[in-house]
Write an enzyme that holds these catalytic residues in place. Structure first.
Site, mmCIF file in Angstrom:
data_model
loop_
_atom_site.group_PDB
_atom_site.id
_atom_site.type_symbol
_atom_site.label_atom_id
_atom_site.label_comp_id
_atom_site.label_asym_id
_atom_site.label_seq_id
_atom_site.Cartn_x
_atom_site.Cartn_y
_atom_site.Cartn_z
ATOM 1 N N LEU A 294 0.858 -1.188 0.000
ATOM 2 C CA LEU A 294 0.000 0.000 0.000
ATOM 3 C C LEU A 294 0.896 1.240 0.000
ATOM 4 O O LEU A 294 1.944 1.239 0.648
ATOM 5 C CB LEU A 294 -0.894 0.002 1.246
ATOM 6 C CG LEU A 294 -1.928 -1.124 1.317
ATOM 7 C CD1 LEU A 294 -2.676 -1.079 2.642
ATOM 8 C CD2 LEU A 294 -2.904 -1.029 0.142
ATOM 9 N N GLU B 53 -7.726 2.870 8.727
ATOM 10 C CA GLU B 53 -8.326 2.462 7.455
ATOM 11 C C GLU B 53 -8.181 0.947 7.295
ATOM 12 O O GLU B 53 -9.100 0.259 6.848
ATOM 13 C CB GLU B 53 -7.648 3.225 6.301
ATOM 14 C CG GLU B 53 -8.519 3.413 5.077
ATOM 15 C CD GLU B 53 -8.771 2.142 4.308
ATOM 16 O OE1 GLU B 53 -9.926 1.920 3.863
ATOM 17 O OE2 GLU B 53 -7.834 1.352 4.127
HETATM 18 N N1 LIG Z 1 -5.675 0.088 -1.815
HETATM 19 C C1 LIG Z 1 -6.357 -1.040 -1.852
HETATM 20 O O1 LIG Z 1 -7.528 -1.093 -1.474
HETATM 21 C C2 LIG Z 1 -5.702 -2.283 -2.393
HETATM 22 C C3 LIG Z 1 -6.416 -3.476 -2.461
HETATM 23 C C4 LIG Z 1 -5.773 -4.594 -2.987
HETATM 24 C C5 LIG Z 1 -4.470 -4.510 -3.443
HETATM 25 N N2 LIG Z 1 -3.808 -3.326 -3.346
HETATM 26 C C6 LIG Z 1 -2.453 -3.181 -3.866
HETATM 27 O O2 LIG Z 1 -2.502 -3.536 -5.241
HETATM 28 C C7 LIG Z 1 -1.301 -4.202 -5.606
HETATM 29 C C8 LIG Z 1 -1.610 -5.611 -6.064
HETATM 30 O O3 LIG Z 1 -2.622 -5.564 -7.058
HETATM 31 P P1 LIG Z 1 -2.323 -5.986 -8.575
HETATM 32 O O4 LIG Z 1 -3.421 -5.400 -9.385
HETATM 33 O O5 LIG Z 1 -0.918 -5.665 -8.924
HETATM 34 O O6 LIG Z 1 -2.416 -7.570 -8.516
HETATM 35 P P2 LIG Z 1 -3.573 -8.602 -8.058
HETATM 36 O O7 LIG Z 1 -4.858 -8.318 -8.749
HETATM 37 O O8 LIG Z 1 -3.596 -8.732 -6.593
HETATM 38 O O9 LIG Z 1 -2.943 -9.927 -8.633
HETATM 39 C C9 LIG Z 1 -2.773 -10.067 -10.012
HETATM 40 C C10 LIG Z 1 -2.731 -11.529 -10.322
HETATM 41 O O10 LIG Z 1 -3.990 -12.127 -10.034
HETATM 42 C C11 LIG Z 1 -4.275 -13.140 -10.974
HETATM 43 N N3 LIG Z 1 -5.447 -12.751 -11.759
HETATM 44 C C12 LIG Z 1 -5.917 -11.496 -11.998
HETATM 45 N N4 LIG Z 1 -7.027 -11.555 -12.760
HETATM 46 C C13 LIG Z 1 -7.264 -12.874 -12.992
HETATM 47 C C14 LIG Z 1 -8.254 -13.576 -13.702
HETATM 48 N N5 LIG Z 1 -9.257 -12.944 -14.343
HETATM 49 N N6 LIG Z 1 -8.178 -14.921 -13.741
HETATM 50 C C15 LIG Z 1 -7.195 -15.592 -13.098
HETATM 51 N N7 LIG Z 1 -6.223 -14.979 -12.390
HETATM 52 C C16 LIG Z 1 -6.263 -13.637 -12.347
HETATM 53 C C17 LIG Z 1 -3.015 -13.279 -11.835
HETATM 54 O O11 LIG Z 1 -2.172 -14.146 -11.119
HETATM 55 P P3 LIG Z 1 -0.989 -15.017 -11.818
HETATM 56 O O12 LIG Z 1 0.014 -14.033 -12.315
HETATM 57 O O13 LIG Z 1 -0.479 -15.878 -10.701
HETATM 58 O O14 LIG Z 1 -1.650 -15.800 -12.921
HETATM 59 C C18 LIG Z 1 -2.480 -11.844 -11.785
HETATM 60 O O15 LIG Z 1 -1.110 -11.731 -12.112
HETATM 61 C C19 LIG Z 1 -0.422 -4.146 -4.373
HETATM 62 O O16 LIG Z 1 0.361 -2.970 -4.414
HETATM 63 C C20 LIG Z 1 -1.432 -4.078 -3.242
HETATM 64 O O17 LIG Z 1 -0.860 -3.509 -2.070
HETATM 65 C C21 LIG Z 1 -4.402 -2.226 -2.830
#
Ligand SMILES: NC(=O)c1ccc[n+]([C@@H]2O[C@H](COP(=O)([O-])OP(=O)(O)OC[C@H]3O[C@@H](n4cnc5c(N)ncnc54)[C@H](OP(=O)(O)O)[C@@H]3O)[C@@H](O)[C@H]2O)c1
Length: 186
Positions: free
Chosen positions: A22, A29
């Protein structure tokens, strides 16, 4: 009909993450996220929290799985999460929805929370099961590499579990907003 509740915190520039973490430290929060995703009306049921593989990995090992909740982790590869209790890996939304509509599994859970990241939120917002978006709007810009997707066709609603008004923490202000999909049909 399934009800997807999305929960996210986003900065003024719609950022949600940076370097798989984050971009901010907002303890209250985070407590709100934990409370909203954990609380149930029935003692015998837990909520389901659906997240992408990177979000799962962003939690320090000692904080995962998210306690008191059934964790669903999405990945296109085979994840080995068998060592964990209350954690399931899924490759597609069809598989997830099949599990969520399974009669036996339905006895075990109450709400469905979608906890990100970017693509998971996008898929959920585009689904007919998208019901509500619990969005913490942070009144500050942060340097981010992951963003909350665009969304439309929602109305603002209130939820008695959600604190009203401007919140402040470490000099940063934010608001807990609740949006409902105008086209959601029971
Ligand atoms: N502020 C907030 O509320 C909040 C909430 C959540 C996360 N975050 C932040 O967001 C970041 C992570 O999010 P991100 O968007 O980079 O990644 P993410 O959505 O957590 O993970 C992405 C991975 O999920 C899998 N995936 C996504 N869509 C898919 C689908 N339709 N079918 C199958 N697998 C799927 C894939 O995994 P594989 O590569 O293994 O296939 C993809 O590489 C971090 O910085 C975290 O701290 C913030």
């Amino acid at each position: 009909m399934l009800k997807y509740n999305l929960i996210a915190a986003a900065s003024q520039n719609r950022g949600i993450g940076k370097n798989n973490d984050l971009p901010w430290k907002l303890k209250k929060e985070m407590e709100y996220f934990n409370r909203m995703t954990t609380v149930t009306t029935s003692d015998s049921k837990k909520n389901v929290v659906i997240m992408g593989r990177k979000t799962w990995e962003s939690f320090p090992p000692k904080y995962r799985p998210l306690p008191g909740r059934i964790n669903f982790v999405m990945s296109r590869s085979d994840l080995d999460l068998k060592q964990y209790e209350n954690v399931f890996a899924f490759k597609t939304w069809d598989e997830i929805n099949e599990k969520l509509t399974n009669k036996e599994f339905q006895k075990l859970y109450e709400k469905i929370w979608i906890a990100g990241g970017s693509n998971i939120y996008k898929d959920a917002l585009n689904s007919k099961f998208f019901y509500r978006l619990y969005l913490t709007e942070i009144n500050k810009e942060y340097d981010c590499d992951t963003f909350f997707p665009e969304f439309s066709n929602v109305k603002t609603v209130s939820d008695p579990l959600v604190p009203k008004g401007i919140q402040e923490e470490n000099g940063v202000t934010y608001e807990f907003k609740v949006y409902e999909n105008e086209f959601y049909e029971e």
